[in-house]
Scaffold this motif. Structure first.
Motif, mmCIF file in Angstrom:
data_model
loop_
_atom_site.group_PDB
_atom_site.id
_atom_site.type_symbol
_atom_site.label_atom_id
_atom_site.label_comp_id
_atom_site.label_asym_id
_atom_site.label_seq_id
_atom_site.Cartn_x
_atom_site.Cartn_y
_atom_site.Cartn_z
ATOM 1 N N LEU A 8 0.832 -1.196 0.000
ATOM 2 C CA LEU A 8 0.000 0.000 0.000
ATOM 3 C C LEU A 8 0.872 1.253 0.000
ATOM 4 N N PRO A 9 0.404 2.336 -0.573
ATOM 5 C CA PRO A 9 1.088 3.623 -0.369
ATOM 6 C C PRO A 9 1.064 3.966 1.127
ATOM 7 N N LEU A 10 2.220 4.318 1.665
ATOM 8 C CA LEU A 10 2.336 4.599 3.094
ATOM 9 C C LEU A 10 3.070 5.906 3.308
ATOM 10 N N VAL A 11 2.719 6.587 4.400
ATOM 11 C CA VAL A 11 3.477 7.743 4.880
ATOM 12 C C VAL A 11 3.727 7.511 6.365
ATOM 13 N N ASP A 45 13.251 3.895 3.734
ATOM 14 C CA ASP A 45 13.589 4.048 2.320
ATOM 15 C C ASP A 45 12.386 3.728 1.439
ATOM 16 N N GLY A 46 12.144 4.611 0.483
ATOM 17 C CA GLY A 46 11.081 4.382 -0.465
ATOM 18 C C GLY A 46 9.725 4.904 -0.035
ATOM 19 N N TYR A 47 9.633 5.465 1.170
ATOM 20 C CA TYR A 47 8.353 5.961 1.666
ATOM 21 C C TYR A 47 8.511 7.405 2.141
ATOM 22 N N ALA A 48 7.472 8.193 1.953
ATOM 23 C CA ALA A 48 7.472 9.557 2.476
ATOM 24 C C ALA A 48 7.336 9.518 3.991
ATOM 25 N N LEU A 80 0.297 11.567 1.502
ATOM 26 C CA LEU A 80 -0.387 10.311 1.202
ATOM 27 C C LEU A 80 -1.319 10.484 0.004
ATOM 28 N N ASN A 81 -2.013 11.599 -0.049
ATOM 29 C CA ASN A 81 -2.895 11.852 -1.185
ATOM 30 C C ASN A 81 -2.106 11.869 -2.482
ATOM 31 N N SER A 119 2.424 7.722 -9.608
ATOM 32 C CA SER A 119 3.217 6.502 -9.633
ATOM 33 C C SER A 119 4.338 6.607 -8.604
ATOM 34 N N PRO A 120 4.819 5.475 -8.083
ATOM 35 C CA PRO A 120 5.909 5.518 -7.108
ATOM 36 C C PRO A 120 7.094 6.297 -7.656
ATOM 37 N N GLY A 121 7.648 7.109 -6.843
ATOM 38 C CA GLY A 121 8.777 7.929 -7.268
ATOM 39 C C GLY A 121 9.497 8.469 -6.048
ATOM 40 N N GLU A 122 9.835 9.732 -6.104
ATOM 41 C CA GLU A 122 10.537 10.339 -4.987
ATOM 42 C C GLU A 122 9.651 10.350 -3.746
#
Length: 355
Positions: free
Chosen positions: A142-145, A153-156, A317-318, A324-327
């Motif tokens: 899932l997208p996570l913050v 790494d890889g998550y805001a 999160l929004n 798409s996954p990125g920075e």
């Protein structure tokens, strides 16, 4: 009573079933007048709307984000700082139509919220990074913050400059002449109570960072504080152990507290013992929540902008849901010392109020 379906409404209005479906899920495809006719017919027939589960399957989204909390859900409704954070998230997400589901890290029976609750993404708020709940969210991709946690790494993530703020608090006490300083901290695992070992382990990202900031100042000054350590921010527990600390012949002249709530417990213990703030005891909190200005004298504390933290976390999160996954940005919000009446010069040795 016969079941009302999209086809029932379509027959009433004289349009296709797809047109009725568009009135609910793609209103931009219809003229306002036609959509209103369909909605009026649906209301007249007692139609409750499309099944949410079916809509989610069709769209591939749930329209819901989760907020994972380590503590019980009661914490979200009783802690004023957490409440401000969650309220800011709700405000930020309101225009998007996304709903919020609060999740605990513990499961009940066969239900594990982080594994079983439908959601499009989640905010992980001040949780143990080794928690199975966090692992389940990762496994679901899932997208996570992450908020108030070590960057992943890889998550805001959104953090506060806890160490900088704590360092400023400790330096403030040193500048006032205090050398007998104690810590009041919160931790999920024992030992708890009044501890004389300044090396007592601390866990939790915010707790660790604040402890490091205090130590940055006090350790070079040769100060090794006793520690009050509690599993939760419960005023009565802090009050009990603070009374023991403040009853000692070598009691501290100042206490650095993990939060404003923790400082309130120490303040009440001081009042129990007839100690004056700040003449006999100086107190510094952290958060600058409503409590800081409600107690007297006003609490010197480190301010973090919990509403900005909530807004930033929700916005990140929004963005992660739409892009798409990125920075994955790592945001650090400032923490600023706010000096009020609860701190003053260290009392002279012979001038301290007896207990």
């Amino acid at each position: 009573m016969p079941r009302v379906t999209l086809q029932t409404i379509a027959d009433r209005v004289g349009v296709s079933r797809m047109t009725v479906s568009n009135a609910f899920s793609r209103p931009d495809q219809l003229s306002p007048e036609l959509r209103q006719r369909i909605l009026d017919a649906a209301q007249e027939l007692g139609y409750a709307g499309p099944d949410p589960t079916a809509r989610a399957l069709a769209k591939g989204t749930t329209g819901t984000i989760g907020i994972l909390l380590t503590d019980s859900l009661r914490y979200a409704f009783t802690d004023l700082v957490a409440g401000g954070f969650l309220g800011a998230i709700a405000d930020e997400l309101a225009p998007t139509g996304l709903a919020i589901t609060l999740l605990t890290s513990a499961g009940t029976g066969d239900l594990i919220p982080a594994r079983d609750v439908a959601m499009d993404g989640a905010l992980v708020y001040s949780c143990d990074p080794t928690s199975p709940a966090v692992s389940w969210l990762h496994r679901r991709r899932l997208p996570l913050v992450f908020v108030d946690q070590a960057p992943v790494d890889g998550y805001a993530c959104v953090n506060v400059a806890d160490r900088d703020g704590a360092r400023a608090a400790a330096q403030h006490l040193i500048d006032l002449g205090h050398r007998r300083i104690a810590y009041a901290v919160v931790g999920a695992h024992g030992p708890f109570g009044l501890l004389t070992d300044a090396a007592t382990p601390v866990e939790g990202y915010a707790s660790v960072q604040r402890r490091l900031g205090w130590d940055d100042v006090l350790t070079p000054a040769g100060i090794h504080p006793p520690v009050i350590r509690e599993p939760f921010e419960r005023v009565d527990d802090v009050r009990r152990d603070a009374r023991e600390l403040l009853s000692r012949p070598d009691r501290p002249t100042a206490v650095l507290c993990f939060s404003d709530v923790t400082a309130l417990g120490v303040r009440q213990a001081a009042a129990d013992l007839g100690l004056r703030v700040p003449e006999d005891l100086s107190l510094v909190g952290f958060d600058d929540g409503p409590i800081a200005t409600q107690i007297q004298p006003g609490l010197t504390t480190v301010r973090q902008d919990v509403e900005e933290k909530g807004r930033s976390a929700a916005a990140l999160l929004n963005a992660a849901l739409r892009l798409s996954p990125g920075e994955a940005p790592h945001m650090v919000l400032p923490a600023t010392l706010v000096v009020r009446g609860s701190t003053g010069p260290a009392p002279a040795e012979g001038a301290r109020t007896p207990v």
